[in-house]
Enzyme design. Structure first.
Site, PDB file in Angstrom:
ATOM      1  N   LEU A 167       0.838  -1.206   0.000  1.00 45.60           N
ATOM      2  CA  LEU A 167       0.000   0.000   0.000  1.00 45.60           C
ATOM      3  C   LEU A 167       0.869   1.251   0.000  1.00 45.60           C
ATOM      4  O   LEU A 167       0.495   2.276  -0.537  1.00 45.60           O
ATOM      5  CB  LEU A 167      -0.912   0.022   1.230  1.00 45.60           C
ATOM      6  CG  LEU A 167      -2.014  -1.024   1.308  1.00 45.60           C
ATOM      7  CD1 LEU A 167      -2.745  -0.905   2.630  1.00 45.60           C
ATOM      8  CD2 LEU A 167      -2.992  -0.874   0.159  1.00 45.60           C
ATOM      9  N   GLU A 212       5.029   2.967   1.554  1.00 45.83           N
ATOM     10  CA  GLU A 212       6.220   2.807   2.372  1.00 45.83           C
ATOM     11  C   GLU A 212       6.189   3.851   3.476  1.00 45.83           C
ATOM     12  O   GLU A 212       6.113   5.041   3.206  1.00 45.83           O
ATOM     13  CB  GLU A 212       7.481   3.010   1.517  1.00 45.83           C
ATOM     14  CG  GLU A 212       7.535   2.084   0.312  1.00 45.83           C
ATOM     15  CD  GLU A 212       8.634   1.026   0.421  1.00 45.83           C
ATOM     16  OE1 GLU A 212       9.274   0.968   1.487  1.00 45.83           O
ATOM     17  OE2 GLU A 212       8.802   0.279  -0.548  1.00 45.83           O
ATOM     18  N   GLY A 213       6.212   3.382   4.707  1.00 46.70           N
ATOM     19  CA  GLY A 213       6.239   4.311   5.829  1.00 46.70           C
ATOM     20  C   GLY A 213       7.665   4.670   6.166  1.00 46.70           C
ATOM     21  O   GLY A 213       8.593   4.271   5.465  1.00 46.70           O
ATOM     22  N   GLY A 263       9.211   1.198   7.365  1.00 46.09           N
ATOM     23  CA  GLY A 263       9.144  -0.019   6.553  1.00 46.09           C
ATOM     24  C   GLY A 263       7.913  -0.011   5.672  1.00 46.09           C
ATOM     25  O   GLY A 263       7.261   1.012   5.492  1.00 46.09           O
ATOM     26  N   LYS A 264       7.624  -1.206   5.133  1.00 46.08           N
ATOM     27  CA  LYS A 264       6.525  -1.303   4.176  1.00 46.08           C
ATOM     28  C   LYS A 264       5.172  -1.366   4.876  1.00 46.08           C
ATOM     29  O   LYS A 264       5.061  -1.842   6.006  1.00 46.08           O
ATOM     30  CB  LYS A 264       6.691  -2.578   3.347  1.00 46.08           C
ATOM     31  CG  LYS A 264       7.805  -2.482   2.330  1.00 46.08           C
ATOM     32  CD  LYS A 264       7.998  -3.807   1.631  1.00 46.08           C
ATOM     33  CE  LYS A 264       9.143  -3.694   0.634  1.00 46.08           C
ATOM     34  NZ  LYS A 264       9.516  -4.999   0.095  1.00 46.08           N
ATOM     35  N   VAL A 265       4.155  -0.923   4.169  1.00 41.46           N
ATOM     36  CA  VAL A 265       2.782  -1.094   4.623  1.00 41.46           C
ATOM     37  C   VAL A 265       2.061  -1.934   3.580  1.00 41.46           C
ATOM     38  O   VAL A 265       2.026  -1.584   2.413  1.00 41.46           O
ATOM     39  CB  VAL A 265       2.053   0.259   4.809  1.00 41.46           C
ATOM     40  CG1 VAL A 265       0.622   0.030   5.263  1.00 41.46           C
ATOM     41  CG2 VAL A 265       2.788   1.134   5.807  1.00 41.46           C
ATOM     42  N   LYS A 269       1.790  -2.533   9.109  1.00 40.87           N
ATOM     43  CA  LYS A 269       3.141  -1.984   9.024  1.00 40.87           C
ATOM     44  C   LYS A 269       4.066  -3.152   9.248  1.00 40.87           C
ATOM     45  O   LYS A 269       3.947  -3.848  10.259  1.00 40.87           O
ATOM     46  CB  LYS A 269       3.341  -1.001  10.172  1.00 40.87           C
ATOM     47  CG  LYS A 269       3.296   0.439   9.801  1.00 40.87           C
ATOM     48  CD  LYS A 269       3.824   1.218  10.996  1.00 40.87           C
ATOM     49  CE  LYS A 269       3.409   2.666  10.901  1.00 40.87           C
ATOM     50  NZ  LYS A 269       3.856   3.434  12.054  1.00 40.87           N
ATOM     51  N   ASP A 292       3.753  15.142  15.707  1.00 42.62           N
ATOM     52  CA  ASP A 292       4.054  15.013  14.276  1.00 42.62           C
ATOM     53  C   ASP A 292       2.792  15.126  13.418  1.00 42.62           C
ATOM     54  O   ASP A 292       2.569  14.338  12.516  1.00 42.62           O
ATOM     55  CB  ASP A 292       4.770  13.685  14.009  1.00 42.62           C
ATOM     56  CG  ASP A 292       5.538  13.703  12.682  1.00 42.62           C
ATOM     57  OD1 ASP A 292       5.693  14.795  12.104  1.00 42.62           O
ATOM     58  OD2 ASP A 292       5.965  12.626  12.236  1.00 42.62           O
TER      59      ASP A 292
END
Lengths: 337, 385
Positions: free
Chosen positions: B32, B34-35, B38-40, B55, B153
């Protein structure tokens, strides 16, 4: 009926336990309303045993039931909190749910005329709900109750949602996947299950209505024995469930999923009318836009030719309604409701 | 030796088979996004059929990021306690010790406000849409603050949307839970995105009021959503912080006065004079909903899919039907045969009589053949109920 049901717990004398609600968070009792000497059903929820989400759902259901008024929708006569329990008072439905009737007397499904009669009442109720911008989202046999005189009502509004925005605008589509819908998955429409930006409309009830048609006819809900994910892929491919009779029954020696021989014989010998087949098929169209609306379905030959609800008690024999004792003798064994 | 010349257009690549992979009770889908850590990826709960997002964190990678593991643990701790319509919900946490991977399962969102902004030429939302998101942001923030949590944030990239357009505040990786016995909201650290930091942090103050940081960054977010610009800019972080530290900004003249007033109140240099949530909630711009005059910005498509359909489905199809897609395993029932015969007869009949009698019955039903239940494989964690 001009009896006013009050909220004094002491005015209701419990007769017997009828059963549990579908999700087993509440218990249903038959009870006598002392001042009017009438029999009612009490739905009791123990606040200490249910989650906060459940409490909210029950509250919303009671509020919604109090707002609705239709002969084919179960009303809530009154509701109150007594000690640690929420009590909702509803009319007593002598036959219980269609699911109960099938479990006890019709394991291979209800007779076709009875189904026609039930389905006509349910589609009338759905037409009413849709006109109030309500999507039911849980049309299934266990949510259809039948009164002693054969009146059919829809319940299970706990799972419903509004087709309205927060500002009260009528919406074309909603997107929320109901969080508590696990027990209803087999009945849900493909567009509700697919959870994408296309969303779903009140037409998802028409699909569930078709699945329930199969459930009432087959005695068991389609996909009951398959993995949930397979049910999903089948619906997404557009493979719709069918009525099982001699024209659709697959003779296969190693089709081991239905093991009861009586059931096999019953379904392989019977034949449902062409109208019934076509009704279920048209309700379970993959594309929601192709499915008819409830009022259009009322003129479908299968529902048009349905017997009057007063004929239902005789069609449901050997099932007999409970009146007020709560204990019935059926074929020598006692059934406690 | 002879090399056969092949034009690259002629090469047919074999489509990669979508092999179904399970993580606990979840079926794995496609990427879906990239955070920061890492990947989502998308998941599907095989029991409830509810779409989820996970995540995926690799321990090895986390160790290399300063405070990486600490931040992740803190985020999990915080999310477990929180439950609000406008705060992302943590569903599950799974570990794979062999692969040293961690899956943080959360509710599914179709996209973030940043992706939506990036997809439009003007990089901004129509007022009514920005107003809707801003109100939800304030609601979510109010909940976080009332639970003693400073997000630190807030920015469009951390505001996600569900299918029905509900805004979810996400990424609590750098958030701080105040001690329940703390006298006030004093914080000492901040690791948020530079462009959204308030002057007190840009100027390097030792301690600062936590809640007012979130107010400031929400103000920058509102500025960004409504104008498509940032109030403070700089070629590098030093220039940027210099600019923020002096609090020199111009609010575009073309915004209406009440919005300009709200932005000025939220982006006030002095934290004490800056609006609090209560003042924002009672502000005329917040109360008055702008008219919905233009179409809203939509969530941009994911790999060409505007509907954001389940990416798990191809994997499930492969799993359940796989090589059984050939017609050999299909059953044909008597009813189907009759139906096909009837249609054939009708067509023949219609052809004979010409176009005048095209029939009152609609028999153009497509027959869906039931698949044999024998070819169905069971998912390991599926209960055959």
């Amino acid at each position: 009926m001009s009896i006013s049901y009050d909220t004094r717990p002491s005015n209701y004398q419990i007769c017997s336990l009828l059963g549990e609600c579908t999700t087993k968070i509440g218990a249903v009792y038959s009870a006598r309303h002392l001042s009017s000497n009438t029999v009612v059903a009490l739905k009791k929820y123990n606040l200490e045993k249910i989650t906060r989400e459940d409490t909210a759902l029950i509250q919303e259901e009671i509020i919604l039931m109090r707002q609705l008024c239709h002969p084919n929708v179960l009303p809530c006569l009154t509701a109150f909190v007594s000690g640690h329990t929420i009590v909702a008072v509803t009319p007593l439905m002598g036959y219980g749910s269609c699911h109960d009737i099938m479990m006890r007397h019709f394991s291979a499904g209800l007779p076709e005329p009875a189904i026609a009669c039930i389905l006509r009442a349910v589609i009338t109720a759905l037409g009413y709900l849709h006109s109030k911008a309500i999507i039911h989202r849980a049309v299934r046999a266990s949510h259809i109750l039948i009164s002693t005189d054969g009146n059919v009502v829809l319940t299970g509004l706990r799972y419903s949602c509004r087709l309205l925005s927060e500002g009260g605008r009528w919406l074309r589509k909603v997107h929320m996947f109901p969080p508590s819908t696990l027990p209803n998955l087999n009945w849900l429409s493909p567009e509700l299950l697919q959870q994408n930006l296309e969303g779903y409309s009140e037409k998802c009830d028409v699909y569930s209505f078709g699945v329930m048609g199969c459930e009432l006819a087959n005695g068991i809900v389609p996909f009951w024995d398959t993995p949930t994910t397979f049910m999903l892929t089948e619906k997404m491919r557009g493979a719709s469930p069918q009525l099982i009779d001699c024209t659709t029954f697959v003779h296969s020696a190693n089709q081991g999923y239905i093991t009861e021989d009586d059931y096999m014989r019953a379904v392989s010998e019977r034949k449902f009318s062409e109208n019934f087949h076509s009704l279920c098929e048209t309700c379970m169209e993959r594309e929601a836009v192709k499915r008819p609306r409830p009022h259009q379905l009322l003129s479908h030959p299968f529902l048009k030719g349905a017997p009057h609800s007063s004929a239902l008690p005789s069609l449901l024999l050997p099932a007999i309604p409970i009146v007020d004792s709560g204990v019935l003798e059926v074929q020598g064994t006692f059934y406690y409701y | 030796m002879f090399f056969h010349r092949v034009n690259s257009n002629e090469i047919i690549y074999q489509a990669r088979r979508k092999k179904c992979k399970m993580i606990g009770k979840y079926v794995m889908g496609d990427l879906l996004g990239e955070g920061s850590y890492g990947k989502v990826k998308e998941l599907l709960d095989s029991e409830t059929l509810c779409r989820r997002a996970a995540k995926i964190l690799k321990k090895r990678k986390l160790r290399r990021i300063p405070n990486g593991e600490q931040n992740v643990q803190r985020e999990i701790q915080l999310l477990k306690l929180l439950k609000h319509k406008n705060v992302i919900e943590l569903v599950d946490v799974l570990y794979n010790n062999e692969k040293e991977k961690m899956y943080i399962v959360m509710e599914y969102c179709v996209g973030g406000l940043q992706d939506m902004l990036d997809s439009t030429p003007s990089k901004k939302f129509p007022l009514w849409q920005a107003h809707g998101y801003f109100c939800q942001l304030i609601d979510g923030l109010g909940y976080l603050h009332s639970n003693g949590i400073v997000h630190k944030d807030i920015k469009p990239g951390n505001l996600l949307l569900t299918l029905d357009g509900t805004l979810k505040i996400s990424d609590l990786g750098v958030a701080e839970a105040l001690d329940i016995f703390a006298p006030d909201d004093t914080c000492f650290t901040s690791q948020g995105s530079p462009a959204f930091q308030p002057p007190e942090i840009a100027n390097g103050l030792e301690k600062f009021a936590g809640f007012k940081i979130d107010i400031w960054s929400s103000g920058v977010t509102l500025f960004n959503l409504t104008t498509g610009k940032y109030p403070f800019e700089g070629d590098n972080i030093y220039r940027l912080f210099e600019c923020i530290g002096r609090c020199q900004m111009t609010i575009p003249e073309d915004l209406d006065d009440s919005l300009r007033n709200l932005l000025a109140g939220m982006l006030h240099k002095e934290p004490e004079a800056r609006f609090n949530l209560q003042q924002i909630r009672h502000h005329p711009w917040f109360i008055r909903k702008p008219a919905r005059t233009t179409d809203g910005v939509c969530v941009p498509p994911l790999r060409g899919d505007h509907l954001h359909s389940m990416t798990v489905l191809p994997y499930l199809l492969e799993f359940h039907y796989g090589d059984h897609n050939s017609s050999s395993t299909q059953f044909i029932t008597e009813r189907q045969l009759n139906e096909e015969k009837k249609i054939a007869e009708q067509e023949a009949c219609a052809n004979n009589k010409g176009s005048s009698s095209s029939g009152t019955h609609n028999h153009k039903r497509s027959w869906k053949r039931p698949t044999s239940c024998l070819s169905v494989k069971n998912l390991p964690s599926c209960r055959p109920s």
